[in-house]
Every structure is written in structure tokens, then in C-alpha cells.
Design a protein around this motif. Structure first.
Motif, short mmCIF file in Angstrom:
data_model
loop_
_atom_site.label_atom_id
_atom_site.label_comp_id
_atom_site.label_asym_id
_atom_site.label_seq_id
_atom_site.Cartn_x
_atom_site.Cartn_y
_atom_site.Cartn_z
N VAL A 74 0.88 -1.18 0.00
CA VAL A 74 0.00 0.00 0.00
C VAL A 74 0.91 1.22 0.00
O VAL A 74 1.65 1.46 0.95
CB VAL A 74 -0.93 0.03 1.22
CG1 VAL A 74 -1.78 1.30 1.22
CG2 VAL A 74 -1.82 -1.21 1.25
N ARG A 75 0.88 1.95 -1.10
CA ARG A 75 1.72 3.15 -1.23
C ARG A 75 0.88 4.39 -0.92
O ARG A 75 -0.27 4.52 -1.36
CB ARG A 75 2.27 3.25 -2.65
CG ARG A 75 3.15 4.47 -2.89
CD ARG A 75 3.76 4.44 -4.26
NE ARG A 75 4.69 5.55 -4.46
CZ ARG A 75 5.65 5.55 -5.39
NH1 ARG A 75 5.80 4.51 -6.20
NH2 ARG A 75 6.45 6.59 -5.52
N PRO A 128 -6.06 15.32 3.73
CA PRO A 128 -7.14 14.34 3.70
C PRO A 128 -7.83 14.22 2.34
O PRO A 128 -8.85 13.55 2.24
CB PRO A 128 -8.11 14.93 4.72
CG PRO A 128 -8.00 16.41 4.50
CD PRO A 128 -6.54 16.66 4.15
N ALA A 129 -7.25 14.84 1.31
CA ALA A 129 -7.94 14.90 0.01
C ALA A 129 -8.19 13.52 -0.57
O ALA A 129 -9.31 13.20 -0.99
CB ALA A 129 -7.12 15.75 -0.96
N SER A 130 -7.17 12.66 -0.61
CA SER A 130 -7.34 11.32 -1.19
C SER A 130 -6.78 10.23 -0.29
O SER A 130 -6.59 9.10 -0.73
CB SER A 130 -6.67 11.26 -2.57
OG SER A 130 -5.28 11.57 -2.47
N LEU A 131 -6.53 10.58 0.96
CA LEU A 131 -6.03 9.61 1.94
C LEU A 131 -6.83 9.83 3.22
O LEU A 131 -6.95 10.97 3.69
CB LEU A 131 -4.54 9.84 2.20
CG LEU A 131 -3.87 9.03 3.30
CD1 LEU A 131 -3.84 7.55 2.94
CD2 LEU A 131 -2.44 9.54 3.56
N THR A 188 -6.45 4.55 0.74
CA THR A 188 -5.95 5.33 -0.39
C THR A 188 -6.98 5.18 -1.51
O THR A 188 -7.94 4.41 -1.36
CB THR A 188 -4.58 4.82 -0.87
OG1 THR A 188 -4.76 3.59 -1.60
CG2 THR A 188 -3.64 4.58 0.31
N PRO A 189 -6.82 5.87 -2.64
CA PRO A 189 -7.81 5.72 -3.72
C PRO A 189 -7.93 4.28 -4.25
O PRO A 189 -8.97 3.92 -4.80
CB PRO A 189 -7.28 6.67 -4.80
CG PRO A 189 -6.55 7.72 -4.04
CD PRO A 189 -5.90 6.98 -2.91
N THR A 190 -6.88 3.45 -4.06
CA THR A 190 -6.90 2.11 -4.65
C THR A 190 -6.69 0.98 -3.65
O THR A 190 -6.82 -0.19 -4.01
CB THR A 190 -5.82 1.97 -5.74
OG1 THR A 190 -4.53 2.24 -5.15
CG2 THR A 190 -6.07 2.95 -6.88
N ARG A 191 -6.35 1.29 -2.40
CA ARG A 191 -6.02 0.26 -1.43
C ARG A 191 -6.60 0.61 -0.07
O ARG A 191 -6.82 1.78 0.25
CB ARG A 191 -4.50 0.10 -1.28
CG ARG A 191 -3.75 -0.28 -2.54
CD ARG A 191 -3.91 -1.77 -2.85
NE ARG A 191 -2.98 -2.18 -3.91
CZ ARG A 191 -3.22 -2.03 -5.22
NH1 ARG A 191 -4.36 -1.46 -5.62
NH2 ARG A 191 -2.35 -2.45 -6.11
N THR A 192 -6.78 -0.43 0.74
CA THR A 192 -7.14 -0.26 2.14
C THR A 192 -6.22 -1.13 2.98
O THR A 192 -6.00 -2.30 2.65
CB THR A 192 -8.61 -0.66 2.39
OG1 THR A 192 -9.46 0.23 1.68
CG2 THR A 192 -8.94 -0.59 3.88
#
Length: 315
Positions: free
Chosen positions: A33-34, A41-44, A61-65
């Protein structure tokens, strides 16, 4: 069955060194997870609880948890800082401190997580006077060094130990005509010292009559030594003039390096040494977040594999 726990990689979007490490971990089927803390807090986002169970919750994150209670390792590289440009100065200052102590505090408290390196330990190790003092304690050779705001003390030091060099104690980025720049290491004489020295702290050091430099990259218990030949005072100012040779460290140096690392609680460190005409290695500094991958491409030393082993927790 493979271990499902992820490695968190905390760095900026454009970080080629992190890219190669992530690629190596993917080849090993290690989940990654990068994230860049500057994206908060915009995309994280984070949902962390501290109960009698300890710290637990989720990081999105936008692609991972990521499950905060089951992170295998955290590779802390070079994230960007928190920013709230849509707020006025006072509100932005408040929001930045809350983000730092909130999200930062969560990322620094993951249970059972291996940190490479822990952000607090990085902060401790970035103080040059502390590093020099610990290097002496570890048995490494250290050039005579002065930290002062006194012009008279600086002149006396240069008279006693000259030729001497000036080094910034920390190198923030300056913008010169819109271009990023840094304060460079430079040789100084007594004639260069004026009353402006009294304006802040400065570091002066005896210049070692070096014949070469050495970058030593310590990854866990692995130690990779590369001799760097050039005619430069600071080899980092022109990489086109450098040549590289893998070498062995002098007897007693590796235990001293591990002593240094253990003192600061580090598992990664990029050490710089100067080699004098008698072959002695003089400690200059250790960067707990230093660059290393270009040395692998120049020498073939398996540093990426060693770091992936560490993050995978094979070592």
C-alpha cells in the motif's frame, strides 16, 4: 500460504527508488500500500481507534485499504508535507498540526510493524552533532568539528585545524530564481569569517586530505561499501565525474556501524566516509533516508533484494 499482511510505502508520487522496491515486492507477491502523507485528507483517510485491544482501524488510499493492526512493515522514504492551501494562514497552521500529530501519530504506532526507518528515529538521527558524537562513541574516526555562533571561535578553530570546511547543519531547499538549490559544502579560511556568523549556528570541520570517498549502505545486518573516486570536495555536486568500486570495510568498522544504528534505532542508514592517504576511513555523516539505488545500477550490489528481504521480514 503467503502472508497477506501488506508493506506500507510512505513517499511522494515521484520516487524512482521506491518504485524499484515496490516492483521487487510485487514480484515476491508481497502486498503493498503506497501513500503520501501529503495527500491527507484529500485522497487519503484514516479511521484509527485505540482501545484495550490496542491500535486498530483502517487506512484508505484511492486504490487500497490497509488494516492498521496487520501491517508487516513500513518503508518511510520522502513524503511531501501536509498542506491546506484553501485555508487562511491560521486555520492552515492548525490543520497541519492536527494532521501531523493525528495521522503522523497513527503511522508511528502500528503494532508489530517493522519500520524502515521509524519517522521519529529518522528525526533523532538527522542531528549532525548527535551523529558525530555517537560515531566517536562507536569507535569511528571523526574529524575535529566545531558547532558555534561565535566568529572568534570559528577563527580560532580554523587557525588550529585548517584547512577547514563549512557544512550546513541541515539543508533545506532554497529557491534561487525559481530553481531549487542547496547550501554547498565549501572550504573556508579565517578571512571568510565575519560577524554574520553570530546570526545562527554553523558547523566547521577539519578538512580531511582525502584520496577518495566511501558510501556505506547498511540494510538490516547487510553492509554494502562502495568507494567513490573523484576530484571533488563534495562528490554529490557532479555525478558525471564519479567512478565506483565495491570494497570491504576496514577491520572493526562494521561492528561500529551496527553500534551507531542500534543507538538511533535504525535498520537502514547511508554512511559517508572520506579515505585519507593512509587508508583510514573518516566518518562524515549518516543519512537515515539516503539514496542508494543508483549504486546498485553502477555496481550490481544486491541492495534492492536486501531491502525487500528486510521489508518482507525474512531477516
Amino acid at each position: 500460504m503467503s502472508d497477506p499482511r501488506p508493506v506500507l510505502v510512505v513517499t511522494s508520487l515521484h520516487d524512482p527508488t521506491a518504485d524499484v522496491v515496490i516492483s521487487e515486492l510485487h514480484d515476491r507477491d508481497i502486498p503493498v500500500v503506497r501513500l503520501d502523507s501529503g495527500d491527507f485528507p484529500a485522497s487519503l483517510s484514516v479511521e484509527a481507534q485505540i482501545t484495550q485491544r490496542g491500535l486498530h482501524g483502517l487506512l484508505h488510499t484511492p486504490t487500497r485499504t490497509a488494516d492498521l493492526a496487520n501491517v508487516r512493515a513500513l518503508y518511510y522514504r520522502r513524503p511531501t508535507g501536509f498542506a491546506f492551501p484553501h485555508l487562511d494562514e491560521q486555520d492552515a497552521k492548525f490543520a497541519i498540526t492536527q494532521a501531523r500529530y493525528g495521522l503522523g501519530g497513527v503511522l508511528a504506532s502500528l503494532p508489530g510493524c517493522l519500520y524502515v526507518n521509524h519517522p521519529h528515529r529518522i528525526g533523532d538521527a538527522e542531528f549532525k552533532p548527535s551523529g558525530l558524537a555517537v560515531a566517536v562513541e562507536a569507535g569511528l574516526l571523526v574529524p575535529p568539528t566545531l558547532v558555534t555562533s561565535s566568529p572568534d571561535a570559528a577563527r580560532e578553530f580554523i587557525k588550529a585545524y585548517g584547512p577547514a570546511i563549512y557544512k550546513p547543519l541541515y539543508n533545506p531547499i532554497y529557491l534561487v530564481d525559481g530553481v531549487s538549490s542547496v547550501v554547498k559544502v565549501a572550504e573556508v579560511s579565517t578571512a571568510d569569517i565575519d560577524d554574520d556568523v553570530a546570526g545562527t549556528a554553523h558547523l566547521f570541520q577539519k578538512r580531511i586530505p582525502k584520496v577518495a570517498d566511501v558510501r556505506v549502505t547498511v540494510i538490516g545486518r547487510e553492509v554494502f561499501c562502495v568507494r567513490i573516486d573523484s576530484d571533488l570536495l563534495d562528490w554529490r555536486t557532479d555525478y558525471s565525474k564519479l567512478s565506483y568500486t565495491p570494497v570491504d570495510a576496514p577491520l572493526g568498522t562494521v561492528p561500529a556501524l551496527h553500534h551507531y544504528m542500534d543507538h538511533f534505532g535504525l535498520v537502514f542508514g547511508a554512511f559517508d566516509f572520506a579515505i585519507d592517504g593512509e587508508g583510514r576511513w573518516w566518518f562524515l555523516e549518516c543519512n537515515p533516508s539516503g539514496q542508494w539505488y543508483w549504486l546498485e545500477t553502477e555496481t550490481g550490489l544486491p541492495m534492492c533484494a536486501a531491502l525487500a528481504d528486510l521489508l518482507e521480514r525474512q531477516t
